[in-house]
Design a protein around this motif. Sequence first.
Motif, PDB file in Angstrom:
ATOM      1  N   ARG A 190      61.911  70.045  28.934  1.00 48.68           N
ATOM      2  CA  ARG A 190      62.300  70.939  30.031  1.00 48.68           C
ATOM      3  C   ARG A 190      63.722  70.602  30.501  1.00 48.68           C
ATOM      4  O   ARG A 190      64.540  71.481  30.725  1.00 48.68           O
ATOM      5  N   THR A 191      64.007  69.300  30.603  1.00 42.55           N
ATOM      6  CA  THR A 191      65.351  68.897  31.026  1.00 42.55           C
ATOM      7  C   THR A 191      66.389  69.380  30.009  1.00 42.55           C
ATOM      8  O   THR A 191      67.443  69.896  30.381  1.00 42.55           O
ATOM      9  N   ALA A 192      66.054  69.239  28.719  1.00 41.00           N
ATOM     10  CA  ALA A 192      66.997  69.675  27.678  1.00 41.00           C
ATOM     11  C   ALA A 192      67.253  71.171  27.801  1.00 41.00           C
ATOM     12  O   ALA A 192      68.389  71.635  27.725  1.00 41.00           O
ATOM     13  N   LEU A 193      66.168  71.918  28.036  1.00 46.09           N
ATOM     14  CA  LEU A 193      66.305  73.366  28.151  1.00 46.09           C
ATOM     15  C   LEU A 193      67.146  73.728  29.376  1.00 46.09           C
ATOM     16  O   LEU A 193      67.970  74.648  29.346  1.00 46.09           O
ATOM     17  N   LEU A 194      66.965  72.986  30.448  1.00 40.73           N
ATOM     18  CA  LEU A 194      67.692  73.272  31.684  1.00 40.73           C
ATOM     19  C   LEU A 194      69.171  72.908  31.562  1.00 40.73           C
ATOM     20  O   LEU A 194      70.024  73.553  32.155  1.00 40.73           O
ATOM     21  N   GLU A 195      69.450  71.859  30.787  1.00 39.82           N
ATOM     22  CA  GLU A 195      70.824  71.335  30.802  1.00 39.82           C
ATOM     23  C   GLU A 195      71.663  71.734  29.604  1.00 39.82           C
ATOM     24  O   GLU A 195      72.896  71.698  29.678  1.00 39.82           O
ATOM     25  N   ALA A 196      71.027  72.094  28.484  1.00 39.03           N
ATOM     26  CA  ALA A 196      71.799  72.304  27.252  1.00 39.03           C
ATOM     27  C   ALA A 196      72.725  73.508  27.362  1.00 39.03           C
ATOM     28  O   ALA A 196      72.372  74.541  27.933  1.00 39.03           O
ATOM     29  N   LYS A 197      73.926  73.341  26.815  1.00 37.00           N
ATOM     30  CA  LYS A 197      74.852  74.469  26.668  1.00 37.00           C
ATOM     31  C   LYS A 197      75.133  74.581  25.185  1.00 37.00           C
ATOM     32  O   LYS A 197      75.737  73.685  24.595  1.00 37.00           O
ATOM     33  N   VAL A 198      74.642  75.643  24.596  1.00 38.26           N
ATOM     34  CA  VAL A 198      74.658  75.760  23.130  1.00 38.26           C
ATOM     35  C   VAL A 198      75.089  77.171  22.724  1.00 38.26           C
ATOM     36  O   VAL A 198      75.025  78.100  23.531  1.00 38.26           O
ATOM     37  N   PRO A 199      75.521  77.348  21.460  1.00 39.86           N
ATOM     38  CA  PRO A 199      75.923  78.688  21.008  1.00 39.86           C
ATOM     39  C   PRO A 199      74.761  79.686  21.060  1.00 39.86           C
ATOM     40  O   PRO A 199      73.595  79.285  21.053  1.00 39.86           O
ATOM     41  N   ARG A 200      75.117  80.971  21.041  1.00 37.18           N
ATOM     42  CA  ARG A 200      74.079  82.020  21.004  1.00 37.18           C
ATOM     43  C   ARG A 200      73.709  82.341  19.554  1.00 37.18           C
ATOM     44  O   ARG A 200      72.820  83.117  19.301  1.00 37.18           O
ATOM     45  N   TYR A 201      74.420  81.733  18.631  1.00 39.93           N
ATOM     46  CA  TYR A 201      74.151  81.910  17.195  1.00 39.93           C
ATOM     47  C   TYR A 201      74.008  83.384  16.791  1.00 39.93           C
ATOM     48  O   TYR A 201      73.046  83.761  16.133  1.00 39.93           O
ATOM     49  N   THR A 202      74.985  84.183  17.197  1.00 38.44           N
ATOM     50  CA  THR A 202      75.056  85.547  16.654  1.00 38.44           C
ATOM     51  C   THR A 202      75.728  85.483  15.283  1.00 38.44           C
ATOM     52  O   THR A 202      75.778  86.473  14.569  1.00 38.44           O
ATOM     53  N   SER A 203      76.265  84.319  14.948  1.00 35.58           N
ATOM     54  CA  SER A 203      76.739  84.060  13.582  1.00 35.58           C
ATOM     55  C   SER A 203      76.571  82.577  13.328  1.00 35.58           C
ATOM     56  O   SER A 203      76.490  81.784  14.262  1.00 35.58           O
ATOM     57  N   TYR A 204      76.496  82.219  12.039  1.00 35.66           N
ATOM     58  CA  TYR A 204      76.585  80.807  11.681  1.00 35.66           C
ATOM     59  C   TYR A 204      77.672  80.659  10.626  1.00 35.66           C
ATOM     60  O   TYR A 204      77.582  81.311   9.593  1.00 35.66           O
ATOM     61  N   PRO A 205      78.685  79.824  10.821  1.00 29.80           N
ATOM     62  CA  PRO A 205      78.905  79.062  12.042  1.00 29.80           C
ATOM     63  C   PRO A 205      79.387  79.955  13.188  1.00 29.80           C
ATOM     64  O   PRO A 205      79.873  81.053  12.933  1.00 29.80           O
ATOM     65  N   GLY A 246      77.209  71.382  11.906  1.00 30.38           N
ATOM     66  CA  GLY A 246      78.566  71.236  12.441  1.00 30.38           C
ATOM     67  C   GLY A 246      78.630  71.109  13.943  1.00 30.38           C
ATOM     68  O   GLY A 246      79.702  71.011  14.534  1.00 30.38           O
ATOM     69  N   MET A 247      77.473  71.094  14.607  1.00 28.34           N
ATOM     70  CA  MET A 247      77.461  71.137  16.076  1.00 28.34           C
ATOM     71  C   MET A 247      78.183  69.931  16.695  1.00 28.34           C
ATOM     72  O   MET A 247      78.885  70.077  17.704  1.00 28.34           O
ATOM     73  N   ALA A 248      78.004  68.756  16.062  1.00 30.59           N
ATOM     74  CA  ALA A 248      78.579  67.541  16.647  1.00 30.59           C
ATOM     75  C   ALA A 248      80.097  67.643  16.779  1.00 30.59           C
ATOM     76  O   ALA A 248      80.689  67.155  17.740  1.00 30.59           O
ATOM     77  N   GLY A 249      80.747  68.318  15.821  1.00 30.83           N
ATOM     78  CA  GLY A 249      82.202  68.389  15.867  1.00 30.83           C
ATOM     79  C   GLY A 249      82.727  69.633  16.561  1.00 30.83           C
ATOM     80  O   GLY A 249      83.942  69.865  16.600  1.00 30.83           O
ATOM     81  N   ASP A 250      81.838  70.452  17.132  1.00 29.11           N
ATOM     82  CA  ASP A 250      82.287  71.715  17.731  1.00 29.11           C
ATOM     83  C   ASP A 250      82.808  71.459  19.144  1.00 29.11           C
ATOM     84  O   ASP A 250      82.118  70.860  19.968  1.00 29.11           O
ATOM     85  N   THR A 251      84.023  71.937  19.407  1.00 31.08           N
ATOM     86  CA  THR A 251      84.607  71.684  20.725  1.00 31.08           C
ATOM     87  C   THR A 251      84.419  72.882  21.664  1.00 31.08           C
ATOM     88  O   THR A 251      84.956  72.897  22.760  1.00 31.08           O
ATOM     89  N   GLY A 252      83.655  73.896  21.208  1.00 31.40           N
ATOM     90  CA  GLY A 252      83.437  75.080  22.043  1.00 31.40           C
ATOM     91  C   GLY A 252      82.645  74.734  23.300  1.00 31.40           C
ATOM     92  O   GLY A 252      81.853  73.798  23.301  1.00 31.40           O
ATOM     93  N   ARG A 253      82.891  75.483  24.384  1.00 36.36           N
ATOM     94  CA  ARG A 253      82.092  75.289  25.603  1.00 36.36           C
ATOM     95  C   ARG A 253      81.175  76.503  25.700  1.00 36.36           C
ATOM     96  O   ARG A 253      81.631  77.626  25.847  1.00 36.36           O
ATOM     97  N   PHE A 254      79.872  76.237  25.623  1.00 35.76           N
ATOM     98  CA  PHE A 254      78.923  77.333  25.452  1.00 35.76           C
ATOM     99  C   PHE A 254      78.185  77.632  26.753  1.00 35.76           C
ATOM    100  O   PHE A 254      78.338  76.929  27.744  1.00 35.76           O
ATOM    101  N   SER A 255      77.326  78.688  26.671  1.00 36.39           N
ATOM    102  CA  SER A 255      76.554  79.072  27.849  1.00 36.39           C
ATOM    103  C   SER A 255      75.202  78.358  27.852  1.00 36.39           C
ATOM    104  O   SER A 255      74.811  77.751  26.865  1.00 36.39           O
ATOM    105  N   MET A 256      74.495  78.471  28.957  1.00 39.64           N
ATOM    106  CA  MET A 256      73.213  77.772  29.111  1.00 39.64           C
ATOM    107  C   MET A 256      72.154  78.227  28.118  1.00 39.64           C
ATOM    108  O   MET A 256      72.043  79.426  27.841  1.00 39.64           O
ATOM    109  N   ALA A 257      71.366  77.285  27.638  1.00 40.13           N
ATOM    110  CA  ALA A 257      70.306  77.614  26.673  1.00 40.13           C
ATOM    111  C   ALA A 257      69.152  78.364  27.354  1.00 40.13           C
ATOM    112  O   ALA A 257      68.414  79.084  26.710  1.00 40.13           O
TER     113      ALA A 257
END
Length: 448
Positions: free
Chosen positions: A7-22, A436-447
């Motif tokens: 639940r904490t991960a879901l509340l705090e994670a900021k991740v891509p929306r994956y409309t494409s990979y990468p 590639g997520m570890a090296g991604d410098t993008g700032r994403f929206s909330m999960a």
Amino acid sequence: MTQDHLRTALLEAKVPRYTSYPPATRFSGAIGPDIHAGWLAALPPEEGISLYAHVPFCRRLCWFCACRTQGTANAAPLTRFLETLAAEAALVARAVGRAQKVAALHLGGGTPTLLTPEQIDRMGQLLRENFDLSACDDISVEIDPCELDAARLDALVAFGLSRASIGVQDIDPVVQNAIGRHQSAEITAEAVAGLRARGIGSVNFDLLYGLPYQTEARLAATLDAVIAHRPDRIALYGYAHVPWMARRQKLIPEDALPDPEARIALADLARARLIGSGYVPVGIDHYALPGDEMARAAQSGTLRRNFQGYTTDRAATLVALGPSAISRLPQGYAQNASATRDWTATVEAGVLPTARGYALTAQDRLAADAIERVMCDGTVDFTALGRAHGLPTTALTTRAATALAELPGMGTLAAGVLQLADMRYARLMAARIDPGMAGDTGRFSMAS
Ligand SMILES: C[S@@+](CC[C@H](N)C(=O)[O-])C[C@H]1O[C@@H](n2cnc3c(N)ncnc32)[C@H](O)[C@@H]1O
Ligand code: SF4
């Protein structure tokens, strides 16, 4: 480790929306007009592609909106825009070497319905001059109901429109005030009636949860009003607050935004209400009536994800025209110059306006398929995927297993099949298996 961690991960994670990979954050300037032209030249002649035209103009600039668009008070900039689009379509046709067959066409934005009826006709003409639309029976458009009248509707029908997507977001006046978008229930109803009177069989509504001042009662009222129209599809996006990218979002009162817990409650409420009203959940944020093609695709595991969100379009290639538009070819992604003036100057100089992109490796294609299945179905058969790609999936399954060990409750992995417990974990899991997520410098929206 407990369910609380999840639940904490879901509340705090900021991740891509994956409309494409990468994700587009990993595109680079290494892909330019020459590489893009080479990819277009390799298109198989018989392949029906998907075509997208981006109209980057709006009369109003809603404060919440993260789409690539700009304001205009009149139709004049659209005249030059359309002529540049015609020139870009001709550059693409020249690179392909013919008018490529199109299976599906989407007009997005911005607000394509800002185009006058004559401009809509011109759009049809310029696309038909450069692409073979003779067998294209899937033509869709994004509609701002505040920019629509009978003449535009007639022009869209003459254009071949078969599906329409209407922006609603939220009907509550307090919420509308806080997002800078006023839209009466009557205007929305008129748009729906106008489309249905003209025989447009498929209507989608866009809604948002997580907006400022949005409470469960307000969202419930919006949902009731929307459900009364019985749209075939409903997209209920989580509001992405990314003011570092979409500067107009600085006008959104941040202290009035629901916190992550409240966002989850809003999404849960909407889900229960929509399912209770007969809608089938599709992916992470769409709903469709049971007979709708999208509901059937979700149930049969053939749903796809692209830059517009979820789609039933199976074309391997997406050719995208207009500023900032992203094409997807078998070899990789090619994105146009983002600023309209850069896009215009490049096209007017006779060069494809490709500014950035990404060349896919075999490993990328494998990861892309795995992530697409997570985002569409919440399940991945790694054994079948590895066989289809002729590649080992050990690295992907190890990452999935690690995520499940760290966040119990997210799902299971047995006999090479990953199964999420709930689609709300899809973005979290996709980010965990993304190599590639570890090296991604993008700032994403909330999960959430
Ligand atoms: C390009 S807009 C087109 C709609 C059309 N111009 C209109 O206003 O009705 C497509 C959709 O993207 C969604 N959208 C825009 N900004 C968003 C954001 N910040 N977070 C989530 N969804 C967003 C909205 O639901 C919107 O209807
Ligand atoms: S929501 Fe539609 S009208 Fe509003 S700014 Fe975005 S694209 Fe333009």
